[in-house]
Design a protein around this motif. Structure first.
Motif, short mmCIF file in Angstrom:
data_model
loop_
_atom_site.label_atom_id
_atom_site.label_comp_id
_atom_site.label_asym_id
_atom_site.label_seq_id
_atom_site.Cartn_x
_atom_site.Cartn_y
_atom_site.Cartn_z
N ASP A 1 -24.92 -38.42 -25.26
CA ASP A 1 -25.57 -37.22 -25.72
C ASP A 1 -25.70 -37.17 -27.23
O ASP A 1 -26.59 -36.52 -27.76
N GLY A 2 -24.78 -37.86 -27.91
CA GLY A 2 -24.86 -37.84 -29.36
C GLY A 2 -26.13 -38.45 -29.87
O GLY A 2 -26.74 -37.98 -30.80
N GLY A 3 -26.55 -39.56 -29.27
CA GLY A 3 -27.80 -40.20 -29.65
C GLY A 3 -27.89 -40.55 -31.12
O GLY A 3 -28.96 -40.57 -31.69
N THR A 4 -26.79 -40.86 -31.78
CA THR A 4 -26.80 -41.06 -33.21
C THR A 4 -27.03 -42.49 -33.62
O THR A 4 -27.29 -42.77 -34.77
N GLY A 5 -26.90 -43.41 -32.72
CA GLY A 5 -26.96 -44.81 -33.11
C GLY A 5 -25.63 -45.34 -33.61
O GLY A 5 -25.55 -46.43 -34.10
N SER A 6 -24.56 -44.58 -33.51
CA SER A 6 -23.25 -45.05 -33.91
C SER A 6 -22.67 -45.91 -32.82
O SER A 6 -23.05 -45.85 -31.67
N PRO A 7 -21.67 -46.74 -33.16
CA PRO A 7 -21.08 -47.62 -32.16
C PRO A 7 -20.35 -46.84 -31.08
O PRO A 7 -19.86 -45.74 -31.30
N THR A 8 -20.26 -47.43 -29.91
CA THR A 8 -19.55 -46.81 -28.80
C THR A 8 -18.06 -47.10 -28.92
O THR A 8 -17.65 -48.22 -29.13
N ALA A 9 -17.23 -46.09 -28.80
CA ALA A 9 -15.80 -46.26 -28.97
C ALA A 9 -15.16 -46.83 -27.73
O ALA A 9 -15.54 -46.53 -26.62
N ALA A 10 -14.16 -47.67 -27.94
CA ALA A 10 -13.35 -48.17 -26.83
C ALA A 10 -11.88 -47.90 -27.12
O ALA A 10 -11.01 -48.51 -26.53
N ALA A 11 -11.60 -46.99 -28.06
CA ALA A 11 -10.24 -46.78 -28.53
C ALA A 11 -9.50 -45.83 -27.62
O ALA A 11 -10.01 -44.81 -27.22
N LYS A 12 -8.25 -46.17 -27.33
CA LYS A 12 -7.37 -45.29 -26.58
C LYS A 12 -6.01 -45.17 -27.26
O LYS A 12 -5.38 -44.14 -27.18
N LYS A 13 -5.59 -46.25 -27.94
CA LYS A 13 -4.28 -46.24 -28.56
C LYS A 13 -4.41 -46.76 -29.99
O LYS A 13 -4.93 -47.85 -30.22
N LEU A 14 -3.90 -45.97 -30.92
CA LEU A 14 -3.93 -46.34 -32.33
C LEU A 14 -2.51 -46.61 -32.79
O LEU A 14 -1.60 -45.83 -32.49
N ALA A 15 -2.32 -47.71 -33.49
CA ALA A 15 -0.98 -48.05 -33.98
C ALA A 15 -1.08 -48.62 -35.39
O ALA A 15 -2.09 -49.21 -35.77
N ALA A 16 -0.03 -48.39 -36.16
CA ALA A 16 0.09 -48.99 -37.49
C ALA A 16 1.45 -49.69 -37.54
O ALA A 16 2.47 -49.08 -37.88
N SER A 17 1.47 -50.96 -37.17
CA SER A 17 2.71 -51.73 -37.09
C SER A 17 3.19 -52.08 -38.50
O SER A 17 2.49 -52.78 -39.24
N GLU A 18 4.36 -51.61 -38.85
CA GLU A 18 4.83 -51.79 -40.22
C GLU A 18 5.00 -53.26 -40.57
O GLU A 18 5.61 -54.03 -39.83
N GLN A 19 4.46 -53.63 -41.73
CA GLN A 19 4.57 -54.99 -42.25
C GLN A 19 5.68 -55.08 -43.30
O GLN A 19 6.39 -56.07 -43.38
N TRP A 20 5.77 -54.04 -44.13
CA TRP A 20 6.82 -54.01 -45.14
C TRP A 20 6.93 -52.60 -45.70
O TRP A 20 6.05 -51.76 -45.50
N ILE B 1 -3.14 -52.20 -38.74
CA ILE B 1 -3.80 -51.25 -37.86
C ILE B 1 -4.30 -51.96 -36.60
O ILE B 1 -4.90 -53.03 -36.68
N SER B 2 -4.07 -51.34 -35.45
CA SER B 2 -4.66 -51.84 -34.20
C SER B 2 -5.17 -50.65 -33.40
O SER B 2 -4.57 -49.57 -33.41
N LEU B 3 -6.29 -50.86 -32.72
CA LEU B 3 -6.91 -49.83 -31.89
C LEU B 3 -7.25 -50.49 -30.57
O LEU B 3 -8.13 -51.35 -30.50
N THR B 4 -6.53 -50.13 -29.50
CA THR B 4 -6.64 -50.87 -28.24
C THR B 4 -6.82 -49.93 -27.07
O THR B 4 -6.66 -48.71 -27.17
N GLY B 5 -7.14 -50.52 -25.89
CA GLY B 5 -7.26 -49.77 -24.65
C GLY B 5 -8.68 -49.33 -24.39
O GLY B 5 -9.60 -49.56 -25.16
#
Length: 757
Positions: free
Chosen positions: A387-406, A752-756
């Motif tokens: 319905d948005g019809g904006t031409g933006s990418p389709t999301a596939a995100a379900k889980k967002l994580a920021a795994s600490e590096q330091w 950063i990871s965005l999965t699911g």
């Protein structure tokens, strides 16, 4: 006219057997010097940056690439004549070409006629044929790597970009190459071969023929996104040339023409008389460019190393008289005295947003390669059918994580990621830089007059002091001061500097919005000015006095300064020539007579200025004429203002709004159709949001509540979040990492990871 600049303190006197006599330029891989060989021949010597020299993988690959580049021979390349990949700081030397960079020529004289573009393409194609023949891929073909000589173009800098790949430079988030000329396969992390150079060649031809690249300008992440997902803009190209360019810019590298094919097609260019073209200045170059190239060829080269003379007009904190007078021009009559509350609110907002608009030099928000859609090369534009019809990418995100590096003992306020450093002001005062890969300290600049980080440009950190208004240029690599300019350099007679409302670094210039106090017996409270300072030297370029109230918003794009001003009859957006300060146009945004409706966030994309104001109205204005295109106003519960940064990605304007009167108020993130102003979606946030860019079909943002969020960029749905901190995380995103204040007095880095989904 000369092609070199004087040497500076710290430059070498000799590199190998070559005597250094001047500077030719610098880039992501190193600095280039004009030198003389033992026999007196003019040579260009490139010295690799020290951080690359410390990388063992780079040294091995550099040696292999140098060996291959030695075999490149051809009339349209600058041959490699010497190199030492085993030196403490590796270097290479090529024959010096006293040529005019293509980018400078187009900027100075505009678009080229078809004859000249075809001749340029023929020479570049033949150069690529010579480079590819010995199994070298350039990987960084761009306007500054094409020199225009009287007898044809020359391609320079081949053989280094490949060597720099997969070093700690790229592993810490840098991208080898230039936005708009990088092929889509490189942006999504796939193997890059000769077809990648063909893509860059097509982009160069569009640049020469139209004066702009085929994927527009603006922030690097936006340009890169359009390269992967959108079709190039080829308007204005002649039909025959457009067909060649379109094939060069195919998303699939297998569909691009081979270099021998291009040599055959472009090599049939004709001179003015309809005969076969020959590479003489009058035959292949536009007349004004030919004149400049001729002047370069006639310019004598120095016999000894020149040094930059002391400049009596350059103001510094400790040395030198005040600058010469700079012409000023008022924009209008004086306003009445603004309230103390308005002044304080302006100061607070400036502190929150000061480093966010360094106009493309900072790649703070760049999310490239792994953050682009994985199916980018499938031939799809990535447009959704919802319905948005904006031409933006389709999301596939379900889980967002920021795994600490330091985590680091440094607690940097508003960190900025640039050129392999994370820079910020520590809570205990000093300006600091840490390594983005480890968090280890690199340098500390303990000067109280550098208490506010304003941006990074061409290897310089720009900082200012809130007490005395001093602006400083600090070497990003070593943390040493290069120049310092006091506020008095741009303070008009009879006034006293009060505060900087905004400082922006763009195109080698520092632009400042400042407020000045008037004498106590004045009927007005204060006055304002926009000023421009050379980022390389600190020299004041121009100052424009503005009698009315300047807003905090300021942006500089494609040689134009955009800002807001509040006058007695309403608020306006103005456009100034970035080189002179002359006004180009003024757009009336609000007819309010109570000094409301000021511009609070500005961005520019594809010839349109988008700006939000303090009445929650988003405006779109033609960047060339200053005429209204549309306005949009989200349905909000109260008065909210648009927040920096605004972003335009794939035909959608993304931005956040928040309550200007409270540090703890709620906010929202919006998606608005860039062509019509139609509101596509709104997502409410618990606290004021800050956008960080696209991530795998989602829009990434953080809030002052300490959370990092992702929502579907097309619909605003599929929300995902992860906790970063107990309070405002002061987050910065670059190269797939988020750097943030963890609320524990330490700076943290998370992958950063965005999965699911």
């Amino acid at each position: 006219m000369q092609v070199f600049t004087p040497l500076e303190a710290g430059d070498p006197e000799r590199v190998g057997p070559y005597r250094i006599v001047g500077r030719l330029g610098s880039g992501g891989m190193g600095r280039v010097y004009l030198a003389r060989s033992p026999g007196g021949r003019a040579t260009a010597v490139k010295v690799v940056h020290e951080e690359l020299a410390e990388d063992a993988a780079f040294r091995r690959r550099f040696g292999r690439e140098v060996a291959a580049a030695r075999r490149v021979t051809g009339p349209f390349t600058a041959p490699l004549v010497d190199a030492d990949p085993h030196a403490d700081v590796p270097w290479l030397a090529t024959a010096h070409v006293p040529g005019y960079p293509l980018g400078s020529a187009v900027a100075a004289h505009g678009a080229w006629p078809e004859r000249s573009v075809r001749a340029l393409g023929a020479g570049l194609a033949e150069a690529l044929e010579a480079i590819h023949r010995v199994d070298v891929v350039h990987r960084d073909l761009k306007p500054s790597n094409v020199l225009l000589a009287s007898d044809g173009p020359r391609v320079i800098d081949f053989g280094i970009s490949m060597a720099a790949d997969d070093t700690k430079l790229t592993r810490t988030g840098a991208m080898v190459g230039s936005p708009g000329y990088l092929p889509p396969e490189q942006l999504v992390g796939r193997e890059v071969g000769p077809a990648g150079d063909v893509f860059a060649l097509g982009a160069l031809l569009v640049f020469a023929a139209t004066g702009t690249g085929p994927f527009g300008g603006g922030h690097a992440h936006g340009v890169n996104y359009r390269v992967v997902h959108e079709q190039p803009g080829l308007e204005g190209l002649p039909d025959g040339l457009a067909d060649i360019v379109a094939r060069c810019l195919a998303k699939d590298p297998l569909l691009r023409p081979g270099v021998p094919e291009l040599v055959g097609e472009l090599g049939r260019w004709e001179g003015d008389e309809g005969t076969g073209g020959t590479f003489t200045p009058a035959a292949w170059l536009p007349a004004p460019v030919a004149a400049d190239v001729g002047a370069l060829g006639a310019a004598p080269l120095p016999d000894e190393a020149p040094t930059a003379p002391a400049d009596p007009d350059l103001p510094t904190v400790t040395l030198g008289p005040a600058p010469t007078a700079v012409a000023t021009a008022p924009l209008g009559a004086a306003p009445t005295r603004p309230s103390l509350a308005a002044r304080l609110r302006g100061t607070a907002r400036r502190r929150r947003t000061a480093v966010l608009a360094s106009a493309g030099t900072l790649v703070v928000l760049a999310v490239v390669a792994a953050l682009l859609l994985p199916d980018a090369l499938s031939g799809s534009s990535g447009r959704g059918d919802g319905d948005g019809g904006t031409g933006s990418p389709t999301a596939a995100a379900k889980k967002l994580a920021a795994s600490e590096q330091w985590s680091s003992d440094a607690d940097l306020w508003r960190p900025v990621v640039a050129d392999g450093k994370v820079v910020g002001v520590g809570n205990d005062g000093p300006l600091q830089a840490v390594d983005p890969g480890s968090g280890e300290p690199v340098w500390t600049y303990d000067d109280p007059s550098a208490s506010s980080l304003e941006g990074v440009s061409d290897g310089l950190v720009i900082a200012s002091g809130s007490e005395n208004g001093t602006i400083q240029g600090i070497d990003l690599k070593r943390g040493k001061r290069v120049w310092s300019v006091p506020a008095k350099a741009h303070t008009a007679a009879g006034t006293t500097w009060n505060l900087y409302k905004r400082v922006v670094v763009a195109d080698g210039t520092v632009y400042v919005n400042a407020m000045y106090d008037l004498p106590e017996d004045s009927e007005r409270y204060g006055t304002y000015a926009v000023s421009a300072v050379d980022a390389a030297t600190g020299r004041l370029k121009w100052t424009r006095t503005i009698e009315h109230i300047l807003s905090d918003a300021l942006a500089v794009v494609d040689g134009v300064v955009y800002g807001g001003v509040r006058e007695s009859d309403g608020s306006y957006l103005y456009a100034l020539d970035a080189d002179t300060g002359d006004q180009l146009w003024r757009y009336r945004a609000s007819a309010s007579r109570n000094y409301s409706g000021e511009a609070t966030a500005i961005t520019v994309s594809d010839g349109t200025v988008y700006f939000g104001d303090s009445r929650s109205v988003l405006h779109a204005v033609d960047a060339r004429r200053g005429t209204k295109l549309w306005t949009s106003e989200p349905d909000l519960d109260g008065v909210e203002e648009w927040l920096e940064p605004l972003m335009v990605v794939d035909g959608v304007v993304y931005g956040g709004t928040g309550d200007p009167t409270s540090d703890y108020g709620s906010g929202a993130v919006h998606g608005v159709a860039a062509d019509s102003g139609r509101l596509l979606w709104t997502v409410s946030t618990e606290r004021e949001p800050e956008l960080h860019g696209p991530l795998d079909g989602s829009m990434l943002f953080s809030t002052r509540a300490g959370t990092l969020h992702a929502v579907d960029a097309r619909t605003g749905g599929s929300p995902a979040e992860t906790r970063l901190s107990t309070d405002d995380p002061d987050a910065a995103v670059a190269g797939g990492r988020v750097y943030f204040d963890g609320g524990d007095g330490r700076l943290h880095a998370g992958r950063i990871s965005l999965t699911g989904g």
